[in-house]
Design an enzyme around this catalytic site. Structure first.
Site, PDB file in Angstrom:
ATOM      1  N   HIS B 173      49.984  13.908  30.467  1.00 59.79           N
ATOM      2  CA  HIS B 173      51.129  14.822  30.438  1.00 59.79           C
ATOM      3  C   HIS B 173      51.330  15.477  31.802  1.00 59.79           C
ATOM      4  CE1 HIS B 173      53.623  18.063  28.371  1.00 59.79           C
ATOM      5  NE2 HIS B 173      53.302  18.671  29.501  1.00 59.79           N
ATOM      6  N   GLU B 174      50.257  16.005  32.364  1.00 58.87           N
ATOM      7  CA  GLU B 174      50.368  16.703  33.658  1.00 58.87           C
ATOM      8  C   GLU B 174      50.802  15.752  34.766  1.00 58.87           C
ATOM      9  OE1 GLU B 174      50.546  19.753  33.688  1.00 58.87           O
ATOM     10  OE2 GLU B 174      49.766  19.995  31.678  1.00 58.87           O
ATOM     11  N   HIS B 177      54.416  14.934  34.785  1.00 57.16           N
ATOM     12  CA  HIS B 177      55.267  15.924  35.474  1.00 57.16           C
ATOM     13  C   HIS B 177      55.455  15.510  36.939  1.00 57.16           C
ATOM     14  CE1 HIS B 177      56.106  18.839  32.436  1.00 57.16           C
ATOM     15  NE2 HIS B 177      54.856  19.146  32.209  1.00 57.16           N
ATOM     16  N   TYR B 188      63.468  22.367  35.296  1.00 53.72           N
ATOM     17  CA  TYR B 188      62.530  22.875  34.294  1.00 53.72           C
ATOM     18  C   TYR B 188      63.074  24.119  33.599  1.00 53.72           C
ATOM     19  CZ  TYR B 188      57.831  23.089  32.273  1.00 53.72           C
ATOM     20  OH  TYR B 188      56.750  23.060  31.414  1.00 53.72           O
ATOM     21  N   GLU B 197      59.631  18.195  29.640  1.00 53.40           N
ATOM     22  CA  GLU B 197      58.438  18.339  28.806  1.00 53.40           C
ATOM     23  C   GLU B 197      58.252  17.123  27.898  1.00 53.40           C
ATOM     24  OE1 GLU B 197      55.719  20.201  28.025  1.00 53.40           O
ATOM     25  OE2 GLU B 197      56.102  20.850  30.063  1.00 53.40           O
ATOM     26  N   ASP B 270      59.785  31.071  27.858  1.00 56.15           N
ATOM     27  CA  ASP B 270      59.241  29.726  28.066  1.00 56.15           C
ATOM     28  C   ASP B 270      60.286  28.850  28.761  1.00 56.15           C
ATOM     29  OD1 ASP B 270      57.591  27.470  27.908  1.00 56.15           O
ATOM     30  OD2 ASP B 270      58.308  26.954  25.905  1.00 56.15           O
ATOM     31  N   HIS B 275      58.921  24.092  25.807  1.00 52.63           N
ATOM     32  CA  HIS B 275      57.849  23.532  24.974  1.00 52.63           C
ATOM     33  C   HIS B 275      58.201  23.552  23.495  1.00 52.63           C
ATOM     34  CE1 HIS B 275      55.627  24.574  28.680  1.00 52.63           C
ATOM     35  NE2 HIS B 275      54.931  23.507  28.390  1.00 52.63           N
TER      36      HIS B 275
END
Lengths: 88, 360
Positions: B173-174, B177, B188, B197, B270, B275
């Site tokens: 996931h990271e 990005h 974002y 996301e 957020d 998310h």
């Protein structure tokens, strides 16, 4: 002095809020100094931050400033950590 | 639909940004250098990226073809917050005694593998970018993030979360990005942020499925399985199969993700619920992958990858913009067949219209 911290974002997207009221606390002076420094280094609008980074709102006696990981000052990091840990 | 009112980057320097901008364009490198440096340091992530592109500060592309091997480096922040920290494992070295370091190293490798073998992509920038990660960031830190250049993992506090390197899809996931940053660069915030996301969840899950050799039917479609401490009531942080069902806990609350547009959450927190609303495109991908069956990274993943990296997806794309492109890509790549039908069905099921929308 009322110090509120709201943390949003993060990988999990789970929000956390906590508040510390320093009145009557023996360590009130220490809290005030920390809060003043943290607020002075904060921004007036939420920074863009980084993907999955935590975003923070720090509110001291009604005044709100913003900051985001990983770009916190030492005082902001310390204040946020203490409020989220010790606050209600 | 939310409006895309992104937040402004904050400059913390005394010199106003417009002056720094002028200085950074100065002919004399002695003038422009420090100004560029200050801008790069102080601008938030997105701003930093656009400035770097504008002033040509990005590394010159390698002359030779990028390697088919990753170039991984793991650092240890030693529970402090200075990045990257102390170098503790380099590419090709044997596993050490620190399990977090070894898990991060393996996860970077698994991510590199999926992108190379499934999509012929060399690392996250497509040009062999070294993969850096820092473990043991801060104390009891309940998060992992991508800082624009590297991955950062906390150890978790042990009460709610365990070490974030435990979950391979979190590592994927990271790094995704990073792939998004180098390709569509989805803003974002709001819907483009939720798409950003979702890309990370989709490819994070695919990295896990690829490394385990699981088909779409066998996969758990969970994000962050194994991250929650034993006392928390929940299985993971997000479910692509059933958004909103990952956890329901006294301390954490309930998983707030919607599966369809009926449940779209309008919020400023957020980054506009990035998310939360990612559950909608996540679920659309799950429907496409499970409808087609077989390995999800093949046809379903290929369509999503083509859209993410194809150059037509705009930075401020909304869900329907993205949906429209997946339909066009499915048609282009696979013709008028089951792939197209699966994509159309998926967006219909989650309530995202696939007809072009007039925008003021």
């Amino acid at each position: 002095m009322r110090i509120q911290v709201r943390r949003t974002g993060g990988f999990a997207g789970i929000e956390r809020c906590a508040e510390v009221d320093t009145s009557g606390r023996p360590d009130a002076a220490e809290w005030h100094a920390l809060a003043d420094q943290a607020v002075a280094a904060g921004g007036s609008a939420p920074p863009a931050g980084v993907p999955d980074g935590f975003r923070y709102e720090i509110t001291v006696d009604g005044k709100t400033v913003y900051c985001a990981d990983p770009r916190l000052t030492e005082e902001q990091r310390k204040l946020i950590s203490r409020v989220l840990k010790e606050g209600a | 639909m939310t409006t895309n009112g992104g937040s402004e980057p904050v400059f913390c320097t005394i010199v106003p940004p417009h002056i720094l901008n002028t200085l950074a364009r100065h002919e004399d490198p002695a003038v422009s250098g420090p100004a560029q440096h200050t801008l790069l340091l102080d601008a938030e992530n997105r701003t930093r990226r656009s400035l770097a592109a504008e002033y040509g500060l990005r590394a010159a592309p390698a002359v030779r073809a990028p390697s088919d091997q990753p170039l991984r480096t793991i650092y240890d922040a030693e529970h402090r917050t200075a990045l990257p920290g102390t170098k503790v494992r380099a590419e090709g070295s044997e596993p050490g005694r620190d399990a977090s370091v070894n898990r991060a190293y393996a996860g970077l490798g698994a991510t590199f593998d999926l992108y190379l073998k499934a999509y012929q992509r060399h690392s996250i920038d497509g040009d062999g970018l070294p993969l850096d990660a820092t473990v043991h960031y801060d104390e009891g830190y309940n998060n992992a993030f991508w800082d624009g250049k590297q991955m950062v993992f906390g150890d978790g506090d042990g009460e709610i979360f365990v070490d974030f390197t435990h979950s391979i899809d979190v590592i994927g996931h990271e790094l995704t990005h990073g792939v998004t940053q180098h390709t569509a660069n989805l803003t974002y915030y709001g819907q483009p942020g939720a798409l950003n996301e979702s890309m990370s969840d989709v490819f994070g899950s695919l990295i896990k499925q690829y490394s385990l050799g699981q088909t779409a039917a066998e996969a758990d479609w969970l994000i962050g399985a194994g991250l929650l401490a034993p006392s928390v009531s929940g299985t993971a942080l997000r479910s692509m199969k059933s958004p909103g069902s990952a956890y329901d806990d006294d301390v954490l609350g309930k998983d707030p993700q919607p599966a369809t547009m009926d449940g779209y959450v309008r919020t400023g927190r957020d980054n506009g619920g990035v998310h939360i609303n990612s559950g909608i495109p996540n679920h659309a991908f799950y429907i496409v992958a499970t409808t087609l069956g077989g390995n999800a990274w093949e046809r379903a993943g290929q369509i999503w990858y083509d859209v993410l990296t194809g150059g037509e997806l705009k930075e401020k794309a909304f869900f329907d913009d993205f949906a429209q492109l997946t339909v066009a890509t499915a048609k282009e790549r696979y013709g008028d067949g089951e792939e197209l039908q699966a994509v159309l069905k998926a967006w219909e099921r989650v309530g995202v219209p696939i007809t072009p929308r007039a925008r003021l």
